[in-house]
Scaffold this motif. Structure first.
Motif, mmCIF file in Angstrom:
data_model
loop_
_atom_site.group_PDB
_atom_site.id
_atom_site.type_symbol
_atom_site.label_atom_id
_atom_site.label_comp_id
_atom_site.label_asym_id
_atom_site.label_seq_id
_atom_site.Cartn_x
_atom_site.Cartn_y
_atom_site.Cartn_z
ATOM 1 N N LYS A 164 107.434 55.302 36.561
ATOM 2 C CA LYS A 164 107.250 56.364 37.713
ATOM 3 C C LYS A 164 107.909 55.784 38.873
ATOM 4 O O LYS A 164 107.870 54.578 39.388
ATOM 5 C CB LYS A 164 105.801 56.475 37.731
ATOM 6 N N GLU A 203 106.958 58.219 44.092
ATOM 7 C CA GLU A 203 106.129 59.244 43.439
ATOM 8 C C GLU A 203 104.831 58.723 43.374
ATOM 9 O O GLU A 203 103.739 59.356 43.539
ATOM 10 C CB GLU A 203 106.625 59.845 42.087
ATOM 11 N N THR A 204 104.964 57.361 42.997
ATOM 12 C CA THR A 204 103.640 56.586 43.128
ATOM 13 C C THR A 204 102.848 56.490 44.441
ATOM 14 O O THR A 204 101.558 56.915 44.692
ATOM 15 C CB THR A 204 103.813 55.385 42.561
ATOM 16 N N TYR A 263 105.543 51.745 37.391
ATOM 17 C CA TYR A 263 106.814 51.693 37.207
ATOM 18 C C TYR A 263 106.754 51.357 35.602
ATOM 19 O O TYR A 263 107.595 51.595 34.673
ATOM 20 C CB TYR A 263 107.817 51.074 37.665
ATOM 21 N N CYS A 305 110.547 60.688 35.901
ATOM 22 C CA CYS A 305 109.593 59.638 35.066
ATOM 23 C C CYS A 305 109.583 59.883 33.459
ATOM 24 O O CYS A 305 110.517 61.034 33.094
ATOM 25 C CB CYS A 305 108.196 59.242 35.643
ATOM 26 N N ASN A 332 105.342 63.788 37.636
ATOM 27 C CA ASN A 332 104.677 62.995 36.735
ATOM 28 C C ASN A 332 105.404 63.437 35.369
ATOM 29 O O ASN A 332 104.546 63.327 34.364
ATOM 30 C CB ASN A 332 103.364 63.165 36.953
#
Ligand code: NAD
Length: 476
Positions: free
Chosen positions: A65, A69-70, A60, A294, A250
């Motif tokens: 992010k 999603e990570t 982040y 992001c 991403n």
């Protein structure tokens, strides 16, 4: 930031020292059994689980992010690679018997996978955890010592990886080396046994040149422009959803993201409309406020992508969605363009950002001709329900990998080789293919019976021996 960074860089002396101690230790590490390597991989897995919240925070802080999603695109890829290796390593390490040709009757042969030795891994910033630790899993599985250089652009992630690896391994086995281009270049002067590089084709050439000095083998995971074809038989709603996700996850900074589209004229209006609708569903009508969307990693990459769009628009391209740029936040709205000229930067350079040019076609041969005229892409996506079209596209193009009716998901399929071809890469990774990349397949042959056919054909070459040799050439 630069100053803080250089203070944290691993010094040249330290790099030399680590390399030396790894060279000394490599046979101890290489001798490890499958059970010992599996134990290391299990500890590695536990460390990822224990550090999940710090990893999420680091990603982040690096480029905003979203934690989910990570989880999906960084952590899950590593834990998946780890679990796959833990499950299969015993089998991978087992000697593989091969058949014996008749002329060699009396012998037996097998392939023994031995570690390459001391290896170097150089990683990019775009999936900073996944693309740094993924190859490391394969290097450990194959029994190597490794020096690992993460990207200098994603420092928060780099620090947490260093902390984790230092808690798991001593530097004479695995070491994270922090730093930028200078550090990378220092590392490249050392006689590693293998170099695994993920990054751009331009830097890939520098790495390969450096490797040639010591004849180190290389795996190059590079990038480029991955095309996507949506034909007239495709399901419009499925294609729109999966392309939107694969492209904008991403923030488009994905080596295998769909880079540009070819959509059949018959469905272009329905598809474009659906794609716009899907973008609103994924990121709302105000994506700048969406927590799920992001940012570009830094201002240099933000400005690069903006300049591509500006140039395309000044040459007649139309923005049909997005086109909003906020300099102070490195924010680019999800952007769709039509009427982009083939010679514009958007159609020539890897975009690596949340911008998608949509081209149309009438005859399938048109996109195939364009794709064949370019460098071999890392990925090629096909959205179609026509077996005939799918077969033709695969037969008449080349690509590192292909997914039919989805985008980017082949990265998760550890039973497939992952990688490019020529400009998009050399060598393959993931699962057994990653293990192979970090291993030397040593061919071992043992003469088991007291005599072999070849013994009968040694000099002096009498008439009988000549006949035997000719007989062998003819029949075996
Ligand atoms: P990059 O090539 O600029 O940098 C990658 C690494 O190389 C970094 O660690 C960097 O420090 C180092 N480096 C940079 N310049 C160097 C030099 N002159 N000498 C030695 N080392 C140097 O790539 P990037 O911008 O970090 O990543 C984006 C690129 O990576 C894109 O082209 C993308 O397609 C590609 N990529 C490929 C894959 C894949 O799996 N094939 C995955 C992710 C990214």
């Amino acid at each position: 930031m630069e100053n803080i960074r250089s203070m944290l860089d691993t010094s040249q002396d330290e790099i030399q020292k680590i390399f030396k101690i790894q060279q000394q230790r490599q046979y101890d590490i290489g001798r490890s059994t499958a059970a010992e390597r599996i134990a290391k991989l299990k500890r590695f897995h536990q460390a990822i689980t224990d550090n999940t919240s710090q990893i999420r925070q680091a990603l982040y802080d690096d480029f905003r992010k979203h934690p989910s999603e990570t989880d999906l695109t960084e952590i899950y890829c590593i834990t998946g690679e780890l679990k796959h290796a833990i499950r299969h390593l015993k089998k991978w390490m087992r000697p593989k018997r091969v058949a014996t040709p008749i002329a060699l009757l009396g012998s037996g042969s097998y392939i023994h996978y031995e570690p390459k030795g001391v290896v170097l891994i150089i990683a990019p910033w775009n999936f900073p955890l996944n693309l740094t630790l993924g190859p490391l899993v394969s290097a450990i599985a194959a029994g190597n010592c490794a020096m690992v250089k993460p990207s200098e652009l994603t420092l928060h992630t780099s620090h947490i990886m260093k902390k984790m690896i230092e808690s798991l391994f001593s530097p004479d086995e695995i070491a994270i080396v922090e730093g930028g281009v200078d550090t990378s270049q220092t590392l490249l002067t050392l006689p590693f046994n293998h170099i695994f590089f993920t990054g751009s084709p331009a830097i890939g050439k520098i790495v390969m040149k450096a490797a040639s000095k010591h004849l180190a083998s290389v795996t190059l995971e590079l990038g480029g422009k991955s095309p996507t074809i949506v034909d007239e038989t495709a399901s419009v709603s499925t294609a729109a959803r999966r392309i939107a996700w694969g492209k904008f996850v991403n923030n488009g900074q994905t080596c295998i993201a769909p880079d540009y589209l070819f959509v059949h004229n018959k469905i272009k209006d329905a598809f474009t409309e659906q794609l716009q609708k899907t973008l609103e569903e994924l990121y709302s009508t105000e994506p700048e406020k969406s927590e799920s969307y992001c940012r570009m990693v830094n201002n240099r990459h933000f400005s690069r992508v903006k300049s591509y769009v500006d140039e395309a628009v000044s040459n007649g391209a139309k923005i049909i969605s997005g086109g909003i740029f906020e300099n102070n936040q490195n924010y680019i709205a999800p952007t769709l363009l039509t009427d982009v000229k083939p010679d514009s930067a958007l159609m020539q350079e890897e975009i690596f950002g949340p911008v998608l040019p949509i081209n149309t076609y009438e005859d399938l041969d048109e996109p195939l001709k364009v794709i064949r005229s370019r460098e071999i892409p890392l990925a090629l996506y096909i959205y179609s329900n026509s077996r005939k079209n799918i077969k033709k596209i695969i037969r008449d193009t080349r690509a590192g990998g292909t997914v039919i009716n989805h985008s980017v998901v082949h990265f998760y399929q550890n039973n497939l080789p992952f990688g490019g071809s020529n400009n998009s890469g050399i060598g393959k990774s993931h699962g057994f293919f990653g293990f192979q990349a970090f291993s030397n397949a040593r061919g071992i042959m043992k003469q088991e019976l007291p005599f072999s056919g070849i013994d009968l054909m040694m000099p002096p070459y009498t008439e009988l021996k000549k006949k035997l040799i000719n007989f062998s050439i003819k029949w075996f």
